[in-house]
Design a protein around this motif. Sequence first.
Motif, short mmCIF file in Angstrom:
data_model
loop_
_atom_site.label_atom_id
_atom_site.label_comp_id
_atom_site.label_asym_id
_atom_site.label_seq_id
_atom_site.Cartn_x
_atom_site.Cartn_y
_atom_site.Cartn_z
N UNK A 54 0.72 -1.19 -0.08
CA UNK A 54 -0.04 -0.08 -0.03
C UNK A 54 0.80 1.36 -0.03
N UNK A 55 2.30 1.18 -0.25
CA UNK A 55 2.95 2.35 -0.22
C UNK A 55 3.20 2.49 -1.80
N UNK A 56 3.55 3.85 -1.98
CA UNK A 56 3.95 4.43 -3.44
C UNK A 56 5.97 4.13 -3.51
N UNK A 57 6.45 4.52 -2.43
CA UNK A 57 7.69 4.41 -2.40
C UNK A 57 7.96 3.69 -1.17
N UNK A 58 9.12 2.71 -1.29
CA UNK A 58 9.62 1.94 -0.13
C UNK A 58 11.02 2.35 -0.24
N UNK A 59 11.40 2.94 0.95
CA UNK A 59 12.90 3.11 1.17
C UNK A 59 13.64 2.22 2.21
N UNK A 60 14.32 1.43 1.75
CA UNK A 60 14.96 0.34 2.42
C UNK A 60 16.62 1.03 2.97
N UNK A 61 16.78 0.60 4.22
CA UNK A 61 18.02 0.84 4.85
C UNK A 61 18.63 -0.24 5.43
N UNK A 62 19.08 -1.29 4.78
CA UNK A 62 19.90 -2.29 5.18
C UNK A 62 18.77 -3.56 5.73
N UNK A 63 17.61 -3.45 4.89
CA UNK A 63 17.10 -4.74 5.39
C UNK A 63 17.42 -6.13 4.38
N UNK A 64 17.91 -5.93 3.40
CA UNK A 64 18.27 -6.89 2.68
C UNK A 64 17.26 -7.63 2.28
N UNK A 65 17.17 -9.00 2.12
CA UNK A 65 16.01 -9.87 1.55
C UNK A 65 14.82 -9.84 2.20
N UNK A 66 14.93 -9.38 3.37
CA UNK A 66 13.55 -9.54 4.24
C UNK A 66 12.39 -8.49 3.63
N UNK A 67 12.44 -7.74 2.66
CA UNK A 67 11.36 -6.81 2.22
C UNK A 67 10.86 -7.49 1.20
N UNK A 68 9.30 -7.75 1.27
CA UNK A 68 8.80 -8.29 0.12
C UNK A 68 8.64 -7.40 -0.83
N UNK A 69 8.57 -7.71 -2.03
CA UNK A 69 8.63 -6.73 -3.32
C UNK A 69 7.41 -7.30 -4.10
N UNK A 70 6.55 -5.97 -4.36
CA UNK A 70 5.51 -6.01 -5.09
C UNK A 70 5.51 -5.15 -6.27
N UNK A 71 4.96 -5.54 -7.56
CA UNK A 71 5.13 -4.61 -8.65
C UNK A 71 4.18 -3.54 -8.36
N UNK A 72 4.52 -2.34 -9.02
CA UNK A 72 3.90 -1.12 -9.08
C UNK A 72 4.48 -0.21 -7.88
N UNK A 73 5.54 -0.73 -7.18
CA UNK A 73 5.70 0.02 -5.91
C UNK A 73 7.39 0.51 -6.14
N UNK A 74 7.68 1.66 -6.10
CA UNK A 74 9.11 2.05 -6.19
C UNK A 74 9.86 1.74 -5.09
N UNK A 75 11.11 1.26 -5.09
CA UNK A 75 11.96 0.77 -4.35
C UNK A 75 13.17 1.65 -4.30
N UNK A 76 13.61 1.97 -3.12
CA UNK A 76 15.09 2.71 -3.23
C UNK A 76 15.79 2.03 -1.97
N UNK A 77 17.06 1.94 -2.17
CA UNK A 77 17.85 1.44 -0.97
C UNK A 77 18.77 2.75 -0.68
N UNK A 78 18.76 3.16 0.66
CA UNK A 78 19.61 4.02 1.18
C UNK A 78 20.75 3.55 1.96
N UNK A 79 22.03 3.51 1.41
CA UNK A 79 23.07 3.04 2.13
C UNK A 79 23.46 3.60 3.28
N UNK A 80 23.01 3.68 4.52
CA UNK A 80 23.32 4.43 5.69
C UNK A 80 23.78 3.27 6.85
N UNK A 81 24.92 4.07 7.59
CA UNK A 81 25.37 3.20 8.65
C UNK A 81 24.21 3.13 9.52
N UNK A 82 24.29 1.77 10.32
CA UNK A 82 23.35 1.59 11.36
C UNK A 82 23.77 2.27 12.85
#
Length: 140
Positions: free
Chosen positions: A76-104
């Motif tokens: 239900x999100x238009x944009x999903x920003x991941x920050x080190x969640x790896x393969x745990x994030x489910x992927x759906x068509x139509x959703x924009x994904x971006x990965x921000x490489x940031x220190x934990x």
Amino acid sequence: MSDTPSVLFVCVHNAGRSQMAAGFLTHLGGGAVEVRSAGSAPAETINSAAVEAMAEIGIDISDQSPKILTPDAVETSDVVITMGCGDACPVFPGVSYRDWALPDPAGKGLEAVRPIRDQIKARVEDLLAELVPAQTDAAR
């Protein structure tokens, strides 16, 4: 479907990076963006150094709590920003994904969290300019 864009910030513990990003977007977006955050393995509480770093600049995230990442939140999100969640994030068509490489920020003190906070703020400002360009232009 709302005209308001929705953004989901995801990191492993939903205790630092994603909470700071959600705090910035909520604060800077002024209600123009629906903001959520979640974690693939949520911590018990938010990182106290992240709370303190945000409080220094007038944004209170102390009332937030880590939340589990659900497929529904992603779908239900238009944009999903991941920050080190790896393969745990489910992927759906139509959703924009971006990965921000940031220190934990986990286990780091305030001095180490401040630069992470500042990197997140700059990225959120860029994201907001992209999602709501008219509002960002009016604020300048």
